[in-house]
Design an enzyme around this catalytic site. Structure first.
Site, PDB file in Angstrom:
ATOM      1  N   TYR A   1      22.348  24.162 -17.038  1.00  0.00           N
ATOM      2  CA  TYR A   1      20.964  24.615 -17.226  1.00  0.00           C
ATOM      3  C   TYR A   1      20.477  24.211 -18.611  1.00  0.00           C
ATOM      4  O   TYR A   1      21.254  24.175 -19.572  1.00  0.00           O
ATOM      5  CB  TYR A   1      20.861  26.140 -17.083  1.00  0.00           C
ATOM      6  CG  TYR A   1      20.870  26.631 -15.656  1.00  0.00           C
ATOM      7  CD1 TYR A   1      19.687  26.798 -14.954  1.00  0.00           C
ATOM      8  CD2 TYR A   1      22.066  26.939 -15.014  1.00  0.00           C
ATOM      9  CE1 TYR A   1      19.683  27.254 -13.646  1.00  0.00           C
ATOM     10  CE2 TYR A   1      22.085  27.402 -13.714  1.00  0.00           C
ATOM     11  CZ  TYR A   1      20.886  27.560 -13.034  1.00  0.00           C
ATOM     12  OH  TYR A   1      20.898  28.010 -11.733  1.00  0.00           O
TER      13      TYR A   1
ATOM     14  N   ASP B   1      14.989  31.052  -9.423  1.00  0.00           N
ATOM     15  CA  ASP B   1      13.991  32.098  -9.229  1.00  0.00           C
ATOM     16  C   ASP B   1      12.576  31.532  -9.280  1.00  0.00           C
ATOM     17  O   ASP B   1      12.378  30.328  -9.479  1.00  0.00           O
ATOM     18  CB  ASP B   1      14.151  33.171 -10.310  1.00  0.00           C
ATOM     19  CG  ASP B   1      15.494  33.876 -10.222  1.00  0.00           C
ATOM     20  OD1 ASP B   1      15.965  34.099  -9.097  1.00  0.00           O
ATOM     21  OD2 ASP B   1      16.077  34.181 -11.286  1.00  0.00           O
TER      22      ASP B   1
END
Length: 553
Positions: free
Chosen positions: A282, A166
């Site tokens: 992540y 994002d």
């Protein structure tokens, strides 16, 4: 009518013989002279005819000026488009997403500011992206279909991406796959022996797997392409030692410094950067402050395995119907300790452990570091899974921060994952995107080819980026230290501030729990125990008291 009178009339209507008339005007004058002398045409009719002819000529001249100039035909339009050898390759790269609207490109929008837009702009500029007509790896039916559909280069390259980060999110191991132009011609042939006779056409399996390895082959001379018919067919191949394009260096020369290509490797035609990825990792970075890392690790362990994460993501029911995802393992890492959790079955002893989060010594060191914990210690949480939902990591981190601050118990994770009992997602803020990094994308047998030259250039770029942020961090730290040492505040002001914050906190708890929270005087007793003998104290001492009494930061 006399000749003198005729000349006078012709001069009046603009067809006199005294000017520099063209041959066409002279012929028209002779015809009109004959008609006037014979009396077959009147003077008024002659004037109207000449004026109409002049107006028509003027309009025709204006139309000629508006018509585009004809381009000289060089005969190149009849020449067939040269087919290029293309290779299906995977690119690994990193980027700083601070200034970008996200990774994925909003195709067709002029205001788009994505990482993909920069990537494809670089591919176009370096001419590594070919059109469907030039795509040597497409079949005739695929080329015809692409031409009929006016397929763009991006679609013809069969592009795929591994992760879709994002706005503001970063990556260290993002991977994409697409067909790019190769340095080896489509008709390059094997050099199987010392003979000057070329072998079979080079196949994909014979081409170098990186930019360092050389390959000796036979290629047609460049001037052979201009020849036609028998002349081109009779031209011999020439032996040549070639390397594949250094895609990393070529693209990094035109990409912005915030995007760096790290490596590349060839992949099969069935490879998809999205569906061939087995794991995605992540990392989320944060300062320790007053967070309880052991509680956060316990909450993270409850998320391991297959769970329904609809209460820990941003719902997108139009595109997603299954909210079950698998988290394989996770870590809560500080400079002193590493808490590691996984979805693997635990021993009975570990199951009976109250923490339910295995404490490990610092990996690779054999013993925890001796430096004491500090509120400014930089920590990170690492989460490994097969795939993730929209904003899933940021929602997870928001809940873990609530647990680490003591605002929620670790068991709140179980409640959120029980979608039958809690079908509606509670309201909570998303964790910031600035600290989130797509650390790695794992594939089966993928081995990225890298060069020392390119990695050295990337190293210098990243060092410059680190130096810039490190200097800014040190400036902020210097300002904090100066304020703590050189600023004094009143003790009564500290007491008023602490009591006001405590009152606001109790009011929020009361609103959330819907029952009265009484002031038991704990804060006042804590302040009385820390009361100083002087009316003023340094700001550093005040911060320490506030932090100890209220537990802020």
């Amino acid at each position: 009518m006399s000749a003198a009178n005729t000349d006078n009339i012709l001069s009046q209507i603009g067809l006199g013989s005294g000017g520099k008339d063209s041959s066409a005007s002279v012929d028209a004058s002779r015809v009109l002279r004959h008609l006037l002398e014979s009396g077959k045409v009147s003077v008024s009719d002659a004037k109207e005819a000449v004026q109409a002819a002049a107006a028509a000529a003027k309009n025709q001249s204006a139309q000629r000026k508006q018509e585009p100039k004809k381009v000289k035909d060089t005969g190149r339009a009849d020449q067939p488009i040269e087919k290029q050898r293309t290779r299906h390759i995977a690119l690994q790269f990193s980027y700083d997403g601070t200034d970008y609207s996200g990774f994925a490109q909003n195709v067709g929008k002029e205001c788009d500011n994505s990482v993909e837009r920069e990537l494809f702009a670089a591919l176009e500029k370096t001419r590594l992206l070919v059109s469907p007509e030039e795509h040597g790896m497409l079949t005739e039916s695929e080329v015809e279909e692409a031409e009929n559909a006016q397929m763009p280069k991006r679609t013809a390259s069969k592009y795929s991406r591994c992760g879709r980060t994002d706005k503001g999110v970063h990556a260290n191991g993002q991977v994409v796959a697409l067909y790019l132009k190769s340095a080896f011609p489509l008709l390059a042939r094997n050099a199987e022996s010392d003979d000057d006779e070329p072998g079979d056409v080079l196949g994909e399996e014979s081409l170098p797997k990186n930019s360092l390895d050389c390959l000796e082959c036979f290629v047609q001379p460049r001037n052979n392409k201009k020849k036609k018919g028998k002349a081109a067919a009779s031209t011999t191949y020439q032996r040549k030692t070639m390397n594949e394009y250094d895609y990393c260096k070529t693209l990094n020369n035109v990409l912005p410094p915030s995007i760096r290509i790290l490596g590349w490797c060839p992949v099969s035609s069935e490879f998809s950067a999205r569906f061939s990825c087995s794991r995605r990792t992540y990392r989320y970075f944060f300062p320790r402050r007053n967070l309880n890392l052991a509680r956060m690790a316990k909450g993270l362990e409850y998320m391991m395995g297959r769970n329904d994460f609809r209460n820990l993501c941003k719902m997108n029911c139009e595109q997603v119907s299954n909210f079950e995802r698998v988290l394989v393992e996770g870590k809560v890492v500080s400079p002193q300790r590493v808490y590691s959790v996984s979805s693997k079955p635990k021993s009975q002893e570990e199951k009976d452990d109250e923490s339910n989060a295995r404490y490990l010594e610092e990996e690779g060191l054999g013993a925890p570091r001796s430096s004491p914990p500090s509120a400014r210690d930089m920590c990170h949480i690492e989460i490994v899974g097969q795939a993730f939902l929209w904003h899933q990591i940021r929602c997870i981190m928001s809940i873990l921060f609530h647990i680490g601050r003591g605002q929620e118990k670790s068991d709140v994770v179980k409640e959120l994952l029980d979608v039958k009992t809690n079908p509606a997602k509670p309201s909570y803020d998303l964790a910031s995107e600035a600290a989130l990094v797509l650390q790695d994308c794992t594939f089966g047998q993928l081995q990225m080819g890298r060069t020392v030259r390119n990695l050295w250039d990337v190293q210098k770029t990243l060092e410059q980026r680190w130096e810039k942020h490190a200097i800014a961090s040190e400036r902020a730290k210097n300002a904090l230290d100066s304020m703590k040492d050189e600023t004094e505040v009143r003790w009564t002001d500290v007491v008023d501030f602490v009591e006001q914050i405590d009152k606001e906190r109790r009011r929020k708890i009361q609103k959330r729990s819907k029952h009265l929270v009484h002031d038991d005087g704990e804060v006042k007793r804590a302040l009385a125990a820390k009361c100083t003998q002087t009316s003023t104290l340094t700001w550093g001492a005040a911060v320490e008291i506030i932090q100890n009494v209220l537990g802020v930061f």
